[in-house]
Design an enzyme around this catalytic site. Structure first.
Site, PDB file in Angstrom:
ATOM      1  NE  ARG A 260      26.579  29.505 -12.614  1.00  0.00           N
ATOM      2  CZ  ARG A 260      27.041  30.675 -12.208  1.00  0.00           C
ATOM      3  NH1 ARG A 260      26.206  31.597 -11.792  1.00  0.00           N
ATOM      4  NH2 ARG A 260      28.333  30.908 -12.186  1.00  0.00           N
TER       5      ARG A 260
ATOM      6  CE  LYS B 135      43.074  44.508 -10.551  1.00  0.00           C
ATOM      7  NZ  LYS B 135      42.119  44.855  -9.502  1.00  0.00           N
TER       8      LYS B 135
ATOM      9  N   GLY C 291      36.221  32.208 -13.996  1.00  0.00           N
ATOM     10  CA  GLY C 291      35.083  32.536 -14.842  1.00  0.00           C
ATOM     11  C   GLY C 291      35.481  32.927 -16.259  1.00  0.00           C
TER      12      GLY C 291
ATOM     13  N   GLY D 278      35.217  31.989  -7.947  1.00  0.00           N
ATOM     14  CA  GLY D 278      35.932  32.136  -6.677  1.00  0.00           C
ATOM     15  C   GLY D 278      36.193  30.814  -5.988  1.00  0.00           C
TER      16      GLY D 278
HETATM   17  P1  ADP Z   1      39.620  34.352 -14.505  1.00  0.00           P
HETATM   18  O1  ADP Z   1      38.233  34.935 -14.423  1.00  0.00           O
HETATM   19  O2  ADP Z   1      39.698  33.199 -15.447  1.00  0.00           O
HETATM   20  O3  ADP Z   1      40.205  34.048 -13.149  1.00  0.00           O
HETATM   21  P2  ADP Z   1      40.815  36.976 -14.662  1.00  0.00           P
HETATM   22  O4  ADP Z   1      39.546  37.571 -14.198  1.00  0.00           O
HETATM   23  O5  ADP Z   1      41.974  37.009 -13.746  1.00  0.00           O
HETATM   24  O6  ADP Z   1      40.575  35.472 -15.183  1.00  0.00           O
HETATM   25  O7  ADP Z   1      41.327  37.710 -15.989  1.00  0.00           O
HETATM   26  C1  ADP Z   1      40.551  37.840 -17.134  1.00  0.00           C
HETATM   27  C2  ADP Z   1      40.744  39.186 -17.767  1.00  0.00           C
HETATM   28  O8  ADP Z   1      42.115  39.483 -17.947  1.00  0.00           O
HETATM   29  C3  ADP Z   1      40.111  39.251 -19.128  1.00  0.00           C
HETATM   30  O9  ADP Z   1      39.028  40.143 -19.090  1.00  0.00           O
HETATM   31  C4  ADP Z   1      41.223  39.744 -20.035  1.00  0.00           C
HETATM   32  O10 ADP Z   1      40.795  40.722 -20.966  1.00  0.00           O
HETATM   33  C5  ADP Z   1      42.204  40.332 -19.062  1.00  0.00           C
HETATM   34  N1  ADP Z   1      43.573  40.363 -19.615  1.00  0.00           N
HETATM   35  C6  ADP Z   1      44.313  39.331 -20.019  1.00  0.00           C
HETATM   36  N2  ADP Z   1      45.495  39.745 -20.502  1.00  0.00           N
HETATM   37  C7  ADP Z   1      45.497  41.096 -20.404  1.00  0.00           C
HETATM   38  C8  ADP Z   1      46.450  42.116 -20.761  1.00  0.00           C
HETATM   39  N3  ADP Z   1      47.632  41.805 -21.295  1.00  0.00           N
HETATM   40  N4  ADP Z   1      46.105  43.402 -20.504  1.00  0.00           N
HETATM   41  C9  ADP Z   1      44.902  43.699 -19.955  1.00  0.00           C
HETATM   42  N5  ADP Z   1      43.981  42.779 -19.612  1.00  0.00           N
HETATM   43  C10 ADP Z   1      44.273  41.499 -19.832  1.00  0.00           C
HETATM   44 MG    MG Z   2      37.575  36.903 -13.881  1.00  0.00          MG
END
Ligand code: ADP
Ligand code: MG
Length: 394
Positions: A35, A198, A351, A374
């Site tokens: 950063r 999620k 992230g 976020g």
């Molecule tokens: P971002 O930070 O890019 O917005 P998220 O925080 O929503 O992404 O999701 C990232 C997490 O989702 C990762 O830690 C990954 O391990 C988890 N993940 C992805 N696919 C699955 C799955 N099928 N079952 C459980 N966890 C999952």
């Molecule tokens: Mg995340």
């Protein structure tokens, strides 16, 4: 478009810059200076063009009070090394006071100082007017280069913007250019790739993208909830039971709007994430008793890649599987590869997604990896970010 540092005269001026120096630390040592390095473009531009530079940032969550653990002193030292010039820093228990104002007034052209952690006082996160005034006394111009906090109205971004001529730094400019402008005016075919942990984290993003894109490819744990909505038994997979109704509504909405929404047709399953034993490919409708889906399978990779190949604009948020475990990273890394090989403008937000693209080795081949977690999600939701809204229009 917002005004940027290039649109104003900064020579000889005191320029107050909100940067994002919220770096990971362990035992008082910076473990990743990414950063700090990212903000050098704006800092060097200001120094080279004769500004007197006053930087401010938050670090961690000191909850509105002084805590040595969250001091920015190590950051001032690291920055001094990176720019090869002294970064003046007062070890104060508050981010700003009469002494820091006096130090700012004493700066000469091309000199630079850093204030202590903006979150050492409660007024920062409350966007307190008095604190904003105190911050504003350190500058004649304000530059916001902290995209990661742009979705929050704090004294050090929104507050000061109402008191000084306020413009975007290069990092914030890039985020507006890539995420903001492309979403306002998308090229087609526009493909959104969504995944991650999620559905509930991303409802706003899905709804906004449904209005704009031609195809939505869904993987990750998010896909499990959609597959459950289609009636498949997902075994031990991560499924948000209380979001199944919502997933049904989204499927219906996509159909009504003519958006091509694709779900996985095959999945990689395992008994347990910890032991990752009994790894196998499962098709839709196969018995998933006792196993959980942790990645997309080869057929899904192929069908998603085909759509990615012809895209003109791609937005990706959310990994396709548990990519942190090498055994379940193929889906995510293959999608990164497909994006890298396409001719589309490609934007990565979130992230974990940013980390996944970095680990895949294709980071250099994508157009833009957002620096905000976020904040980039809120921008993808089509929301106006207060930190950006507060900047002057060009
Ligand atoms: P971002 O930070 O890019 O917005 P998220 O925080 O929503 O992404 O999701 C990232 C997490 O989702 C990762 O830690 C990954 O391990 C988890 N993940 C992805 N696919 C699955 C799955 N099928 N079952 C459980 N966890 C999952
Ligand atoms: Mg995340």
């Amino acid at each position: 478009m917002k005004k940027t540092v290039k649109d104003i005269d900064i020579k000889g001026k005191k320029v107050l810059v909100r940067v994002d120096f919220n770096v990971p630390m362990e035992d008082g040592k910076i473990t990743d200076d990414f950063r700090i390095v990212s903000s050098l473009k704006t800092i060097n531009y200001l120094l080279e063009n004769g500004a007197k530079v006053v930087l401010m940032s938050h670090l961690g969550r000191p909850k509105g009070e002084y805590n040595k653990k969250y001091s920015l002193k190590p950051v001032a030292e690291r920055l001094s090394e990176l720019i090869n010039c002294e970064v003046k820093f007062l070890e104060t228990e508050v981010p700003a006071n009469g002494d820091t104002v006096a130090l700012a007034d004493s700066l000469k052209e091309g000199e630079i100082m850093l204030l202590e952690n903006t979150r050492f006082v409660p007024g920062e996160e409350k966007n307190d007017a008095e604190l904003a005034k105190l911050f504003a006394r350190h500058g004649e111009i304000f530059v916001n280069d902290a995209f990661g906090t742009a979705h929050r109205a704090h004294a050090s971004n929104v507050g000061v913007s109402s008191l000084l001529p306020a413009v975007a730094g290069f990092l914030v400019e890039d985020e507006i250019k890539y995420i903001g402008n492309n979403l306002d005016n998308p090229s087609h075919p526009f493909v959104a790739i969504l995944g991650g942990a999620k559905v509930s984290d991303k409802i706003g993003v899905i709804n906004n993208l449904l209005e704009k894109c031609d195809s939505i490819l869904i993987g990750g744990a998010m896909a499990n909830t959609f597959l459950a909505a289609k009636g498949y038994d997902m075994g031990k997979s991560l499924v948000e039971e209380d979001k199944i109704c919502l997933a049904k509504e989204i499927l219906k909405k996509a159909e009504e709007k003519g958006v091509n929404l694709l779900l996985p047709v095959d999945l990689i399953a395992t008994d347990s994430l910890e032991k990752s034993t009994n790894i196998r490919v499962v098709g839709l409708g196969d018995d998933m008793k006792g196993v959980m889906a942790v990645d997309i399978g080869d057929e899904t990779i192929a069908s998603f890649s085909k759509i990615i190949k012809d895209a003109k604009l791609i937005i990706w948020n959310g990994p396709m599987g548990v990519f942190e475990n090498e055994k379940f990273s193929k889906g995510t890394f293959s999608i990164a590869k497909a994006i890298a090989e396409s001719n589309a403008i490609s934007i990565i937000g979130g992230g974990d997604s940013a980390l996944a693209v970095k680990l895949s080795g294709y980071e250099e081949k994508v157009s833009h990896v957002s620096t905000g977690g976020g904040a980039s999600l809120e921008m993808m939701e089509g929301k106006t970010l207060p930190g950006i809204a507060a900047l002057m229009e060009a």
